[in-house]
Design an enzyme around this catalytic site. Sequence first.
Site, PDB file in Angstrom:
ATOM      1  N   HIS A 141     -27.678  16.013 -71.459  1.00 25.09           N
ATOM      2  CA  HIS A 141     -26.490  15.534 -70.933  1.00 25.09           C
ATOM      3  C   HIS A 141     -25.293  15.775 -72.027  1.00 25.09           C
ATOM      4  CE1 HIS A 141     -23.642  12.451 -68.950  1.00 25.09           C
ATOM      5  NE2 HIS A 141     -24.194  13.109 -68.028  1.00 25.09           N
ATOM      6  N   CYS A 142     -25.880  15.356 -73.165  1.00 24.23           N
ATOM      7  CA  CYS A 142     -24.832  15.290 -74.485  1.00 24.23           C
ATOM      8  C   CYS A 142     -24.119  16.777 -74.560  1.00 24.23           C
ATOM      9  CB  CYS A 142     -25.367  14.759 -75.618  1.00 24.23           C
ATOM     10  SG  CYS A 142     -26.295  13.311 -75.610  1.00 24.23           S
TER      11      CYS A 142
END
Length: 363
Positions: A351-352
Amino acid sequence: MTTILTSLPAADGFRMPAEWEPHAGTWMIWPERPDNWRDGASPAQEAFVAVATAIARFEPVTMIASAAQWERARASLPDTVRVIETSSDDSWCRDCGATFVTDAAGRVRAVNWQFNAWGGLYAPCDQDELIAAKMAEIERTPRYDAPLVLEGGSIHVDGEGTVLTTEECLLNPNRNPALTREEIERHLCDYLGVSRVIWLGAGLTEDETSGHIDNLACFVRPGVVALTWCDDPADPQHAISVDALERLSRATDARGRAIEVVKLPLPGPLYRAPQEAITEAPVDNAYQRHAQERLGASYANFYLGNGFVLMPLLDPATDEKARIILGGLFPDREVIGLPTREIVLGGGNIHCITQQQPAGTPG
């Protein structure tokens, strides 16, 4: 040239869509920073290629790469992935990239937050500060410049007026020391088009971002939150997860719904092996990569796209349990697991390193 708007997204009828809403594509940044990625960043680049390749099966992917790395990135990635040359300081597109907002007419605009490298973890960060504006320029989307230091990993929205965040991050004095909690809430409402802020306390233990929400909890649909859960009372994550559960159990969203919580298992704990340390990192770095330090690993750091869930594979003891839970939460999407330890070693996960651009037309 991109139009810079002086109005507010919410006042203009714009909101940040939920991640599960249709995407026009996904943005990423090619890793190369030697004091954050081991072995010349080659293992991390392989992991980023795997992530980009998996996403590109379902939606367009744009990879930002420096002039020094453009040819390598282009040769490593599928032809379907667009590779754009531009400078960056590191490779966390979720955090330094634009947050895109849309309105009822399907127009898309960009929010350009202020970025200070998670309160000063590395310097300089001036090139990362420009990434959001460059994304808006490339896509020809008008942009709003928000007067708030904020990373995309510190917020999750349900698309229906609610944002989830942590006090550890957004109230941290290394972000916006001159702003009160109420002023920060006002900015979130104005720039995300929300009306309710749900505050959790601390984030994932040993998370160097000062507690980003995307390692702890996320909306999976309106009224439902997936929460990183630890059963071991001796683990510092246990108290954090219990506190988050209590807060969520008391909360209601912008439409008055109680919050249902689904627990995701905590992997590990995982630790950096001696061969994974970076011994040549500058001594003045705010972060160091030492052997035996605990890694901030979480299954909550998955990514949703057009028809898929891309989840990290972190620990054989818990991977399958997490996959089954995510499959149950998203029965109409293909759940894909990828080994992402090399990304975790740099301080984040799937997600980062991704940032969604919602479907719509610039306007």
